[in-house]
Design a protein around this motif. Structure first.
Motif, PDB file in Angstrom:
ATOM      1  N   ALA A 191       0.831  -1.204   0.000  1.00  0.00           N
ATOM      2  CA  ALA A 191       0.000   0.000   0.000  1.00  0.00           C
ATOM      3  C   ALA A 191       0.868   1.257   0.000  1.00  0.00           C
ATOM      4  CB  ALA A 191      -0.940   0.001   1.203  1.00  0.00           C
ATOM      5  N   ASP A 196       9.059  -6.813  12.897  1.00  0.00           N
ATOM      6  CA  ASP A 196       9.347  -7.485  14.162  1.00  0.00           C
ATOM      7  C   ASP A 196      10.766  -8.077  14.122  1.00  0.00           C
ATOM      8  OD1 ASP A 196       9.292  -9.876  12.791  1.00  0.00           O
ATOM      9  OD2 ASP A 196       7.581 -10.713  13.866  1.00  0.00           O
ATOM     10  N   HIS A 236       9.255  -9.631   9.960  1.00  0.00           N
ATOM     11  CA  HIS A 236       7.893  -9.657   9.418  1.00  0.00           C
ATOM     12  C   HIS A 236       7.324  -8.250   9.457  1.00  0.00           C
ATOM     13  CE1 HIS A 236       8.038 -13.934  11.004  1.00  0.00           C
ATOM     14  NE2 HIS A 236       7.880 -14.063   9.697  1.00  0.00           N
ATOM     15  N   ILE A 287       4.533  -5.419   9.739  1.00  0.00           N
ATOM     16  CA  ILE A 287       3.164  -5.159  10.199  1.00  0.00           C
ATOM     17  C   ILE A 287       2.845  -3.750   9.704  1.00  0.00           C
ATOM     18  CG2 ILE A 287       1.665  -4.956  12.216  1.00  0.00           C
ATOM     19  CD1 ILE A 287       4.556  -6.738  13.153  1.00  0.00           C
ATOM     20  N   PHE A 291      -3.197   1.679  12.431  1.00  0.00           N
ATOM     21  CA  PHE A 291      -4.278   1.022  13.160  1.00  0.00           C
ATOM     22  C   PHE A 291      -3.900  -0.420  13.476  1.00  0.00           C
ATOM     23  CE2 PHE A 291      -8.262  -0.719  14.303  1.00  0.00           C
ATOM     24  CZ  PHE A 291      -9.092   0.322  14.658  1.00  0.00           C
ATOM     25  N   ILE A 292      -3.318  -1.072  12.498  1.00  0.00           N
ATOM     26  CA  ILE A 292      -3.012  -2.501  12.612  1.00  0.00           C
ATOM     27  C   ILE A 292      -1.828  -2.740  13.552  1.00  0.00           C
ATOM     28  CG2 ILE A 292      -2.135  -4.408  11.196  1.00  0.00           C
ATOM     29  CD1 ILE A 292      -4.165  -2.797   9.073  1.00  0.00           C
ATOM     30  N   GLU A 315      -3.160  -2.464  17.063  1.00  0.00           N
ATOM     31  CA  GLU A 315      -3.818  -3.699  17.514  1.00  0.00           C
ATOM     32  C   GLU A 315      -2.779  -4.773  17.858  1.00  0.00           C
ATOM     33  OE1 GLU A 315      -7.138  -4.359  17.889  1.00  0.00           O
ATOM     34  OE2 GLU A 315      -7.659  -2.304  17.375  1.00  0.00           O
ATOM     35  N   PHE A 316      -1.759  -4.860  17.010  1.00  0.00           N
ATOM     36  CA  PHE A 316      -0.704  -5.855  17.220  1.00  0.00           C
ATOM     37  C   PHE A 316       0.000  -5.618  18.558  1.00  0.00           C
ATOM     38  CE2 PHE A 316       3.774  -7.162  16.679  1.00  0.00           C
ATOM     39  CZ  PHE A 316       3.617  -8.494  16.342  1.00  0.00           C
ATOM     40  N   GLU A 369      -2.085  -6.599  21.412  1.00  0.00           N
ATOM     41  CA  GLU A 369      -2.182  -8.059  21.593  1.00  0.00           C
ATOM     42  C   GLU A 369      -0.930  -8.658  22.218  1.00  0.00           C
ATOM     43  OE1 GLU A 369      -3.268  -9.860  17.858  1.00  0.00           O
ATOM     44  OE2 GLU A 369      -5.267  -8.956  17.892  1.00  0.00           O
ATOM     45  N   ILE A 370       0.251  -8.203  21.753  1.00  0.00           N
ATOM     46  CA  ILE A 370       1.460  -8.856  22.261  1.00  0.00           C
ATOM     47  C   ILE A 370       1.945  -8.243  23.576  1.00  0.00           C
ATOM     48  CG2 ILE A 370       2.252  -9.600  19.955  1.00  0.00           C
ATOM     49  CD1 ILE A 370       4.438  -7.387  20.230  1.00  0.00           C
ATOM     50  N   ARG A 405     -11.574   2.342  19.490  1.00  0.00           N
ATOM     51  CA  ARG A 405     -11.211   2.173  18.068  1.00  0.00           C
ATOM     52  C   ARG A 405     -11.885   3.213  17.185  1.00  0.00           C
ATOM     53  NH1 ARG A 405     -11.958  -4.045  18.916  1.00  0.00           N
ATOM     54  NH2 ARG A 405      -9.795  -4.761  19.061  1.00  0.00           N
ATOM     55  N   ARG A 406     -13.115   3.590  17.520  1.00  0.00           N
ATOM     56  CA  ARG A 406     -13.804   4.625  16.729  1.00  0.00           C
ATOM     57  C   ARG A 406     -12.988   5.916  16.731  1.00  0.00           C
ATOM     58  NH1 ARG A 406     -17.008   9.018  17.358  1.00  0.00           N
ATOM     59  NH2 ARG A 406     -16.946   8.943  19.631  1.00  0.00           N
ATOM     60  N   ASP A 465      -9.626   5.454  14.850  1.00  0.00           N
ATOM     61  CA  ASP A 465      -9.923   5.499  13.423  1.00  0.00           C
ATOM     62  C   ASP A 465     -10.190   6.924  12.964  1.00  0.00           C
ATOM     63  OD1 ASP A 465     -10.641   3.986  10.936  1.00  0.00           O
ATOM     64  OD2 ASP A 465     -12.575   4.958  11.282  1.00  0.00           O
ATOM     65  N   HIS A 498      -7.593   8.139  10.175  1.00  0.00           N
ATOM     66  CA  HIS A 498      -8.141   8.222   8.821  1.00  0.00           C
ATOM     67  C   HIS A 498      -8.793   9.570   8.522  1.00  0.00           C
ATOM     68  CE1 HIS A 498      -7.910   3.688   9.020  1.00  0.00           C
ATOM     69  NE2 HIS A 498      -7.286   3.975   7.905  1.00  0.00           N
ATOM     70  N   ILE A 510     -14.249  -1.601  12.569  1.00  0.00           N
ATOM     71  CA  ILE A 510     -14.468  -1.696  14.013  1.00  0.00           C
ATOM     72  C   ILE A 510     -15.581  -2.690  14.334  1.00  0.00           C
ATOM     73  CG2 ILE A 510     -15.323  -0.277  15.939  1.00  0.00           C
ATOM     74  CD1 ILE A 510     -13.491   1.911  14.184  1.00  0.00           C
ATOM     75  N   ARG A 531      -5.811  -8.229   8.863  1.00  0.00           N
ATOM     76  CA  ARG A 531      -6.250  -6.829   9.017  1.00  0.00           C
ATOM     77  C   ARG A 531      -5.673  -5.933   7.923  1.00  0.00           C
ATOM     78  NH1 ARG A 531      -5.141  -7.493  15.201  1.00  0.00           N
ATOM     79  NH2 ARG A 531      -7.244  -7.716  16.041  1.00  0.00           N
ATOM     80  N   TRP A 563      -7.095  -2.696   3.435  1.00  0.00           N
ATOM     81  CA  TRP A 563      -6.896  -2.405   2.014  1.00  0.00           C
ATOM     82  C   TRP A 563      -8.245  -2.192   1.322  1.00  0.00           C
ATOM     83  CZ3 TRP A 563      -2.124  -2.922  -0.906  1.00  0.00           C
ATOM     84  CH2 TRP A 563      -2.300  -2.785  -2.288  1.00  0.00           C
ATOM     85  N   LYS A 591      -8.560   1.643   1.154  1.00  0.00           N
ATOM     86  CA  LYS A 591      -7.858   1.970  -0.087  1.00  0.00           C
ATOM     87  C   LYS A 591      -8.754   1.711  -1.309  1.00  0.00           C
ATOM     88  CE  LYS A 591      -3.384   0.822  -2.282  1.00  0.00           C
ATOM     89  NZ  LYS A 591      -2.833   2.184  -2.437  1.00  0.00           N
TER      90      LYS A 591
END
Lengths: 230, 230
Positions: free
Chosen positions: A47, A55, A59, A61, A65-66, A69-70, A73-74, A96-97, A100, A104, B66, B96, B101, B105
């Motif tokens: 994108a 990481d 990898h 990420i 936003f993503i 979240e990651f 989680e970790i 999250r609202r 976002d 965005h 969300i 995600r 995307w 996007k």
């Protein structure tokens, strides 16, 4: 160690830097000029957007936003009281609202005009869209910024933190986005005293320090930018 | 019962309808024309965007990404093998990324031109931006669509499902977005055979049935739209 591809004047990148700092997660910072669409960068994130976190095993990420979240989680569950996301699904949806909204909507309606014209287009070569700022675009961004700051003021007035009772990812997303506009001297703090009080609380957190030492090439920050008592 | 504010030709709304159907969660559908900025709707979601899900106690959950996270949290763990999100954080980040995307996007670069011009502007009153379709905008949308379909083809060629080995939210987000363009006859299926095979698998799922009976006022679907063997 983790590595974060970012731009110092990208609000979405700053959001992840704040989470990393709040969670005490080390990451090497790598400045990326996304408009160059560098091949190795596009391979990590087709994108072509910032930020991207690699990481320890490289990898990617992709996207603020993503990554948020990651990291929740970790790392979130280990943080107990200092976790930046609540446990209940409805409360999470509200956080999250707002996240976002800033990653965005604010990014598109405000930064997409004002930061794009005043910072990014000054760093871009002419053939990639660089040039002197377009005043109609800046006017549009300033009008939108007023509306967004009114919304921040309303949230700050009705809640302890923007997403509810506790500091959360919502506050970091909003403060990251606003901090870039504050650097540019675009925020009228007199107009929104509740937003100002909220921002002063966020700004004095240790996690905010690295943002306050950022510099955009050829563009000094507004006089009050690093002032905790602005 | 839950209630979903949606538009039949909004890919982001269709994404949530697919998850609800896959998870067997009942929701009353309420068609909303977001350009009207109806006061009661703006109160639920100040961003004014679709979809919005009201839970049984009328709490609004705003925005496709969300709502998708919310449904995964409240319903996903009960679905066991049919859960639409993996357990591992890195795999979740990849799902995600693809969801994002299509919800952002693709929505901006394709639907924001083509669906906006061919569907929404035909339903809007003139004073809210309605009118005959702008051909430059449609050309831009069609050029972008080609790039996006190439990416779908590449993903479909290299993986069993778009996000990995198993059906996930990634497939539903992509299929929801693409289904609206397919309704409009805008997809060149000959050009991307791997994408076509993937879409045929999704399209034959029971969850897809309600999408296939949607109608846009005054605009019949492409001849093959409901054909499972297109």
């Amino acid at each position: 160690m983790k590595r974060l591809y970012h731009h110092p004047m990208s609000g979405n990148s700053r959001y992840i830097r704040l989470i990393l700092a709040e969670y005490g997660v080390d990451a090497e910072l790598e400045e990326e000029r996304q408009w160059q669409r560098r091949e190795a960068f596009m391979k990590m994130n087709p994108a072509g957007t910032l930020p991207v976190l690699l990481d320890e095993a490289d990898h990617p990420i992709c996207g603020a936003f993503i990554i948020g979240e990651f990291l929740d989680e970790i790392q979130g569950p280990l943080m107990r009281e200092r976790r930046l996301m609540p446990e209940a699904s409805l409360e999470r949806a509200e956080i999250r609202r707002i996240v976002d909204w800033f990653l965005h909507k604010f990014d598109q309606e405000v930064a997409g005009y004002l930061v794009h014209e005043r910072v990014f287009r000054q760093q871009m070569p002419m053939d990639l869209g660089g040039g002197s700022p377009d005043s109609a675009a800046m006017r549009a961004g300033r009008a939108n910024l007023k509306m967004h700051m009114r919304y921040v003021g309303w949230l700050a007035n009705t809640r302890n933190w923007l997403g509810g009772n506790r500091l959360s990812q919502a506050d970091l997303a909003a403060a990251a986005a606003i901090s870039v506009l504050d650097y540019l001297g675009e925020i009228d703090w007199e107009a929104e005293p509740a937003a100002r009080d909220w921002y002063a609380r966020i700004k004095s957190r240790p996690s905010f320090r690295t943002l306050l030492s950022d510099k955009a090439a050829g563009l000094p920050p507004a006089a009050h930018y690093t002032d905790l008592d602005f």
